[in-house]
Design a protein around this motif. Structure first.
Motif, short mmCIF file in Angstrom:
data_model
loop_
_atom_site.label_atom_id
_atom_site.label_comp_id
_atom_site.label_asym_id
_atom_site.label_seq_id
_atom_site.Cartn_x
_atom_site.Cartn_y
_atom_site.Cartn_z
N ALA A 34 0.85 -1.19 0.00
CA ALA A 34 0.00 0.00 0.00
C ALA A 34 0.89 1.24 0.00
N LEU A 35 0.35 2.34 -0.53
CA LEU A 35 1.10 3.59 -0.52
C LEU A 35 1.16 4.14 0.90
N ILE A 36 2.33 4.64 1.29
CA ILE A 36 2.53 5.23 2.61
C ILE A 36 3.09 6.63 2.41
N ASP A 37 2.40 7.62 2.93
CA ASP A 37 2.84 9.02 2.85
C ASP A 37 3.67 9.31 4.10
N VAL A 38 4.96 9.58 3.90
CA VAL A 38 5.87 9.79 5.03
C VAL A 38 6.20 11.28 5.10
N PRO A 39 5.84 11.95 6.20
CA PRO A 39 6.14 13.38 6.30
C PRO A 39 7.62 13.63 6.58
N HIS A 40 8.02 14.86 6.40
CA HIS A 40 9.40 15.24 6.75
C HIS A 40 9.66 14.90 8.23
N GLY A 41 10.74 14.18 8.47
CA GLY A 41 11.08 13.77 9.83
C GLY A 41 10.44 12.49 10.28
N GLY A 42 9.54 11.92 9.46
CA GLY A 42 8.87 10.67 9.82
C GLY A 42 9.87 9.53 9.94
N LEU A 43 9.64 8.68 10.95
CA LEU A 43 10.56 7.57 11.21
C LEU A 43 9.87 6.25 10.84
N LEU A 44 10.39 5.60 9.81
CA LEU A 44 9.82 4.33 9.32
C LEU A 44 10.73 3.19 9.79
N SER A 45 10.12 2.19 10.45
CA SER A 45 10.91 1.08 11.01
C SER A 45 10.32 -0.26 10.57
N LEU A 46 11.21 -1.22 10.36
CA LEU A 46 10.82 -2.58 10.00
C LEU A 46 11.33 -3.55 11.05
N ALA A 47 10.45 -4.42 11.55
CA ALA A 47 10.84 -5.50 12.45
C ALA A 47 11.14 -6.75 11.62
N PRO A 48 11.73 -7.79 12.21
CA PRO A 48 11.97 -9.02 11.45
C PRO A 48 10.66 -9.64 10.96
N PRO A 49 10.60 -10.09 9.72
CA PRO A 49 9.36 -10.71 9.21
C PRO A 49 9.15 -12.10 9.81
N PRO A 50 7.88 -12.50 10.03
CA PRO A 50 7.63 -13.84 10.57
C PRO A 50 7.92 -14.95 9.57
N VAL A 51 7.77 -14.66 8.29
CA VAL A 51 8.11 -15.60 7.21
C VAL A 51 8.79 -14.79 6.10
N GLY A 52 9.47 -15.50 5.23
CA GLY A 52 10.17 -14.80 4.16
C GLY A 52 11.46 -14.18 4.67
N LEU A 53 12.19 -13.56 3.75
CA LEU A 53 13.54 -13.09 4.10
C LEU A 53 13.77 -11.64 3.70
N ARG A 54 13.30 -11.25 2.50
CA ARG A 54 13.70 -9.95 1.95
C ARG A 54 12.47 -9.06 1.72
N THR A 55 12.53 -7.87 2.33
CA THR A 55 11.48 -6.86 2.17
C THR A 55 12.03 -5.74 1.29
N TYR A 56 11.17 -5.21 0.42
CA TYR A 56 11.59 -4.12 -0.48
C TYR A 56 10.90 -2.83 -0.08
N LEU A 57 11.70 -1.78 0.07
CA LEU A 57 11.20 -0.44 0.36
C LEU A 57 11.38 0.39 -0.91
N ALA A 58 10.27 0.59 -1.62
CA ALA A 58 10.28 1.41 -2.83
C ALA A 58 9.95 2.85 -2.45
N VAL A 59 10.72 3.79 -2.95
CA VAL A 59 10.52 5.21 -2.67
C VAL A 59 10.21 5.90 -3.99
N ARG A 60 9.08 6.59 -4.05
CA ARG A 60 8.70 7.25 -5.31
C ARG A 60 9.82 8.20 -5.76
N GLY A 61 10.34 7.96 -6.98
CA GLY A 61 11.49 8.69 -7.50
C GLY A 61 12.77 7.86 -7.47
N GLY A 62 12.79 6.80 -6.66
CA GLY A 62 13.92 5.89 -6.61
C GLY A 62 15.06 6.39 -5.74
#
Length: 294
Positions: A93-121
């Motif tokens: 899903a699209l996530i709108d992150v404001p200036h200064g917003g802190l995005l955190s990922l915990a370990p996944p329960p299954v699978g290994l690799r998570t992708y963080l796509a940022v609009r603009g690359g």
């Protein structure tokens, strides 16, 4: 303000990855790129930019980034629980992150690799036309580290088409990987010996390859005709199933070498290669004959 991601924590391994650098195998440089190409491409489509722009590949979660400027992101791949300023946010899903917003990922329960796509690359300096980190050759940007500030490219003029997609996460339990015959399938008498055992992913697996072991200790043996045959090095592809002398297969992933000297007895389908990139050491795997293999 030029948008960017300030890296606070990286977890076990965070890399910049894109679609890779095809076309350099003749000079010894592999394609590399995102290990789970399907998840990487889905993230690019969600944020509405081209499928060649770089994202972050996060192994086993643990990443925390702070936004510099307002950015739009999407998470795909392994379902690592995610929070934005302490509040849970969804994957796919699209996530709108404001200036200064802190995005955190915990370990996944299954699978290994998570992708963080940022609009603009992720707009780090490309090497040989790609921003992928090749862990085998060392070509590409260095591993992402705490304190890094990763610039984000200019957002495209096009807009995202959807704000969320339905997606089935990887399920626990034995994983079925579809294989096609390889150039040396005859050396083991067909695909039958490969699909019989329940293989286990070894601890020495990485982005280069998955090492499979047979809990029975049997492995796969060559047929008599090819038992002592020698083989000159041949070109390799992602998904190639190589059989070393010990009889326990190695599945090549994104950072595979461009050549190999052991027989390739099968090749994973594209979808199975993506699924293999999400396997952890200790996971149980069954190789199954792809329907098109007859």
């Amino acid at each position: 303000m030029t948008p960017a991601l300030e890296v606070v924590r990286t977890g076990p391994l965070t890399l910049v990855q894109d679609a890779g650098r095809p076309g350099y195998a003749a000079v010894g440089v592999g394609r590399a790129g995102a290990a789970d190409r399907g998840a990487y491409r889905l993230g690019a489509r969600l944020v509405g930019h081209g499928e060649d722009l770089a994202a972050l590949e996060v192994t086993l979660g643990g990443l925390t980034v702070r936004a510099r400027g307002r950015i739009m992101v999407a998470l795909t791949g392994a379902p690592a629980p995610a929070t934005l300023d302490g509040r849970p946010v969804a994957h796919h899903a699209l996530i709108d992150v404001p200036h200064g917003g802190l995005l955190s990922l915990a370990p996944p329960p299954v699978g290994l690799r998570t992708y963080l796509a940022v609009r603009g690359g992720i707009d780090v300096e490309p090497v040989l036309g790609s921003r992928s980190t090749d862990t085998l050759s060392g070509v590409g940007p260095p591993r992402v580290a705490p304190g890094d500030v990763l610039p984000v490219g200019r957002a495209p003029s096009t807009f995202p088409q959807v704000d969320a997609v339905a997606h089935r996460p990887p399920s626990p339990g034995p994983v079925r990987l579809a294989v096609l015959p390889g150039p040396r399938t005859a050396w083991v008498g067909g695909l039958g010996p490969l699909v019989a055992p329940a293989w286990v992913v070894g601890t020495d697996s990485n982005r280069i390859g998955l090492r499979l072991s047979d809990p029975r200790g049997a492995g796969v043996a060559r047929v008599d005709r090819w038992r002592d045959a020698e083989l000159a090095s041949e070109g390799m592809v992602r998904g190639a199933v190589q059989l070393p002398p010990g009889g326990e297969p190695v599945i090549f992933l994104a950072d595979h070498p461009v050549t190999g000297g052991y027989p390739v007895v099968a090749v994973l389908t594209e979808a199975a290669s993506d699924r293999a990139a999400q396997l952890r050491p200790g996971d149980t795997v069954r190789l199954v004959v792809a329907p098109t293999a007859g």
